[in-house]
Design a protein around this motif. Structure first.
Motif, short mmCIF file in Angstrom:
data_model
loop_
_atom_site.label_atom_id
_atom_site.label_comp_id
_atom_site.label_asym_id
_atom_site.label_seq_id
_atom_site.Cartn_x
_atom_site.Cartn_y
_atom_site.Cartn_z
N VAL A 50 0.84 -1.20 0.00
CA VAL A 50 0.00 0.00 0.00
C VAL A 50 0.87 1.25 0.00
O VAL A 50 0.64 2.20 -0.77
N ALA A 51 1.91 1.26 0.84
CA ALA A 51 2.79 2.43 0.93
C ALA A 51 3.49 2.68 -0.40
O ALA A 51 3.65 3.84 -0.81
N GLU A 52 3.91 1.63 -1.09
CA GLU A 52 4.56 1.79 -2.39
C GLU A 52 3.62 2.41 -3.41
O GLU A 52 4.00 3.29 -4.19
N HIS A 53 2.38 1.96 -3.42
CA HIS A 53 1.40 2.51 -4.37
C HIS A 53 1.08 3.97 -4.06
O HIS A 53 0.93 4.78 -4.98
N ILE A 54 0.97 4.30 -2.78
CA ILE A 54 0.72 5.70 -2.42
C ILE A 54 1.88 6.57 -2.87
O ILE A 54 1.70 7.66 -3.43
N ALA A 55 3.11 6.08 -2.64
CA ALA A 55 4.30 6.83 -3.05
C ALA A 55 4.35 7.00 -4.56
O ALA A 55 4.88 8.00 -5.08
N ALA A 56 3.77 6.03 -5.30
CA ALA A 56 3.76 6.11 -6.76
C ALA A 56 2.61 6.96 -7.29
O ALA A 56 2.47 7.13 -8.51
N GLY A 57 1.76 7.47 -6.38
CA GLY A 57 0.72 8.39 -6.81
C GLY A 57 -0.70 7.88 -6.76
O GLY A 57 -1.63 8.60 -7.15
N ALA A 58 -0.92 6.64 -6.32
CA ALA A 58 -2.29 6.11 -6.26
C ALA A 58 -3.10 6.88 -5.23
O ALA A 58 -2.65 7.13 -4.12
N ARG A 59 -4.33 7.25 -5.60
CA ARG A 59 -5.22 7.99 -4.70
C ARG A 59 -6.28 7.07 -4.09
O ARG A 59 -7.02 7.48 -3.20
N GLU A 60 -6.38 5.87 -4.61
CA GLU A 60 -7.34 4.92 -4.07
C GLU A 60 -6.72 3.53 -4.12
O GLU A 60 -6.05 3.15 -5.08
N VAL A 61 -6.92 2.76 -3.07
CA VAL A 61 -6.48 1.38 -3.00
C VAL A 61 -7.71 0.48 -2.98
O VAL A 61 -8.66 0.73 -2.22
N VAL A 62 -7.68 -0.56 -3.82
CA VAL A 62 -8.76 -1.54 -3.86
C VAL A 62 -8.20 -2.87 -3.38
O VAL A 62 -7.26 -3.41 -3.98
N LEU A 63 -8.74 -3.40 -2.29
CA LEU A 63 -8.30 -4.69 -1.79
C LEU A 63 -9.05 -5.79 -2.52
O LEU A 63 -10.29 -5.76 -2.60
N THR A 64 -8.32 -6.74 -3.07
CA THR A 64 -8.93 -7.80 -3.85
C THR A 64 -8.49 -9.17 -3.34
O THR A 64 -7.52 -9.29 -2.60
N ALA A 90 -9.54 -6.16 10.75
CA ALA A 90 -8.28 -5.77 11.38
C ALA A 90 -7.28 -5.28 10.34
O ALA A 90 -6.52 -4.33 10.59
N LEU A 91 -7.28 -5.90 9.16
CA LEU A 91 -6.38 -5.45 8.09
C LEU A 91 -6.77 -4.06 7.60
O LEU A 91 -5.91 -3.19 7.41
N VAL A 92 -8.05 -3.84 7.38
CA VAL A 92 -8.51 -2.53 6.92
C VAL A 92 -8.16 -1.46 7.95
O VAL A 92 -7.68 -0.38 7.60
N ARG A 93 -8.38 -1.76 9.22
CA ARG A 93 -8.03 -0.79 10.27
C ARG A 93 -6.54 -0.50 10.28
O ARG A 93 -6.12 0.66 10.43
N ALA A 94 -5.72 -1.53 10.09
CA ALA A 94 -4.27 -1.34 10.08
C ALA A 94 -3.83 -0.46 8.92
O ALA A 94 -2.94 0.39 9.06
N ILE A 95 -4.45 -0.65 7.75
CA ILE A 95 -4.11 0.17 6.58
C ILE A 95 -4.46 1.63 6.84
O ILE A 95 -3.68 2.55 6.59
N LEU A 96 -5.66 1.87 7.35
CA LEU A 96 -6.10 3.24 7.61
C LEU A 96 -5.21 3.93 8.65
O LEU A 96 -4.87 5.10 8.51
N ASP A 97 -4.80 3.18 9.68
CA ASP A 97 -3.96 3.77 10.73
C ASP A 97 -2.55 4.04 10.23
O ASP A 97 -1.94 5.06 10.56
N ALA A 98 -2.01 3.10 9.42
CA ALA A 98 -0.62 3.23 8.96
C ALA A 98 -0.47 4.20 7.80
O ALA A 98 0.63 4.69 7.55
N CYS A 99 -1.56 4.45 7.07
CA CYS A 99 -1.49 5.28 5.86
C CYS A 99 -2.50 6.43 5.92
O CYS A 99 -3.49 6.44 5.16
N PRO A 100 -2.25 7.40 6.79
CA PRO A 100 -3.21 8.52 6.90
C PRO A 100 -3.32 9.34 5.62
O PRO A 100 -4.31 10.06 5.44
N ALA A 101 -2.31 9.23 4.73
CA ALA A 101 -2.37 9.97 3.48
C ALA A 101 -3.28 9.32 2.44
O ALA A 101 -3.54 9.92 1.39
N LEU A 102 -3.74 8.10 2.70
CA LEU A 102 -4.61 7.41 1.75
C LEU A 102 -6.04 7.93 1.90
O LEU A 102 -6.68 7.70 2.93
N PRO A 103 -6.59 8.59 0.86
CA PRO A 103 -7.93 9.16 1.02
C PRO A 103 -9.07 8.18 0.77
O PRO A 103 -10.18 8.39 1.25
#
Length: 378
Positions: free
Chosen positions: A137-151, A170-183
């Motif tokens: 997720v962090a790599e994609h955000i750094a590359a410019g992704a504005r939305e992450v889709v979990l599949t 728990a995974l979704v919560r961890a992503i949101l907490d670790a990546c506050p820049a993900l809108p």
């Protein structure tokens, strides 16, 4: 799922003179399209090495391997391993082909739906760890992704094979907490009966989790659901959607539905049509039942193909009617729309918008829906 895997292979194989067909086998039509894609790829790239992977290559390995256009087959379980492609073992760079990043956090399936051949091509359920997901997720955000889709093949089974068996919430919560820049965080298809309490709460209340729920529903008649060996009944889906809409009225519902499953009567089909209206399904994926070799459903009394196609058309018409009314109800409202690369974009509820000229891919713009043209809000 296939999008996430294809993008990773594209990044991993950058610079290699190879064409890869990442195949699907969910229906007989998907296998036919795989063969067409192989022939088109060979015609377009006559000198390249042509490799086939994916479920069709796994399940129909002999037939696919016998095609003159195919130079080789890579096992589905090995296709994301650089060693399978004889390239250096290292982390593949992230190459977002879209403004949304598709991340496959789970693969395989431990269930045995009577119509489904996918477990034969994907194997047992297995999950990425939280650490692995957060890194991607962090790599994609750094590359410019504005939305992450979990599949995933069975997304809501994520974590069952990990220590302490964490749940998807728990995974979704961890992503949101670790990546506050993900809108924006979106879920792909989920099994409603496996939505845990934390995940339900996030879908119902968390603004960064998109108000869009796509259910692996499959049918609206209880007897057909039992013959499919699904783990839910109609009332489970109705109750789930009712609770979510009571807490988050703007949530948009999508669903997968199969038309013409073996033994389906006119009454069963009527239940299938009616659940579209009862749940207000506005993002519908309709599949005419397709017999897959070796699955129990092939041994059940079959519905004539003409009837299957007719029923599928009726389901699509019901979704189109529900979707049209929903889109019309959005006129006058303002949405944040994430721009894609084709001149369209998606609102949080997955309504598709035509974009103003000059809007850049990846840009998030505020648009007030003023009209509906050919299925697009503008």
């Amino acid at each position: 799922m296939n999008i996430a895997e294809s993008e990773r292979m594209r990044a991993m194989l950058k610079g290699e003179d190879v064409v890869v067909v990442n195949s699907c086998a969910v229906t007989a039509e998907a296998v036919r399209q795989t063969r067409q894609a192989i022939r088109r790829a060979r015609a377009a790239h006559p000198a390249a090495r042509l490799i086939v992977t994916g479920c069709a290559a796994e399940i129909e390995r002999e037939a696919i391997g016998a095609m003159a256009e195919v130079d080789g087959i890579i096992a589905n379980a090995a296709k994301l391993d650089p060693r399978s492609w004889n390239i250096p073992l290292q982390d593949a760079p992230i190459m977002p082909a879209r403004t949304r990043a598709f991340i496959a956090v789970q693969n395989g399936c431990d269930h045995a739906c009577t119509f489904c051949i996918i477990p034969q091509g994907r194997g047992a359920s297995r999950s990425l760890t939280v650490t692995q997901v957060l890194h991607e997720v962090a790599e994609h955000i750094a590359a410019g992704a504005r939305e992450v889709v979990l599949t995933g093949v069975d997304l809501t089974s994520w974590g069952h094979d990990l220590p302490d068996a964490p749940r998807l919430g728990a995974l979704v919560r961890a992503i949101l907490d670790a990546c506050p820049a993900l809108p924006r965080l979106r879920l792909s298809s989920v099994d409603g009966v496996e939505i845990d309490a934390q995940l339900f709460d996030l879908i119902a209340h968390e603004p960064r989790v998109m108000p869009h729920l796509h259910l692996s529903l499959q049918h609206g008649a209880d007897l057909i659901l039992k013959r499919m060996k699904r783990r839910h009944l109609r009332r489970d889906a109705v109750e789930l959607v009712g609770r979510l809409k009571g807490l988050r009225p703007e949530i948009a519902i999508g669903a997968d539905l199969i038309a013409g499953f073996p033994t389906e009567s006119d009454a069963h089909h009527a239940d299938n049509v009616s659940i579209i209206r009862e749940l207000a399904i506005v993002h519908g994926h309709i599949f005419p039942y397709s017999p897959r070799p070796g699955t129990p459903a092939t041994r059940m009394p079959q519905i004539p193909r003409a009837v299957v196609k007719e029923r599928a058309a009726e389901l699509r018409a019901a979704v189109a009617e529900t979707r049209g009314a929903w889109l019309a109800s959005l006129i006058g409202q303002t949405f944040t729309v994430l721009a894609e690369r084709d001149g369209t974009g998606y609102a949080p509820n997955y309504a598709r918008f035509g974009l103003p000229p000059g809007t850049l891919p990846g840009e998030v713009v505020m648009i007030t829906a003023k009209r509906l043209e050919e299925g697009l809000l503008a």
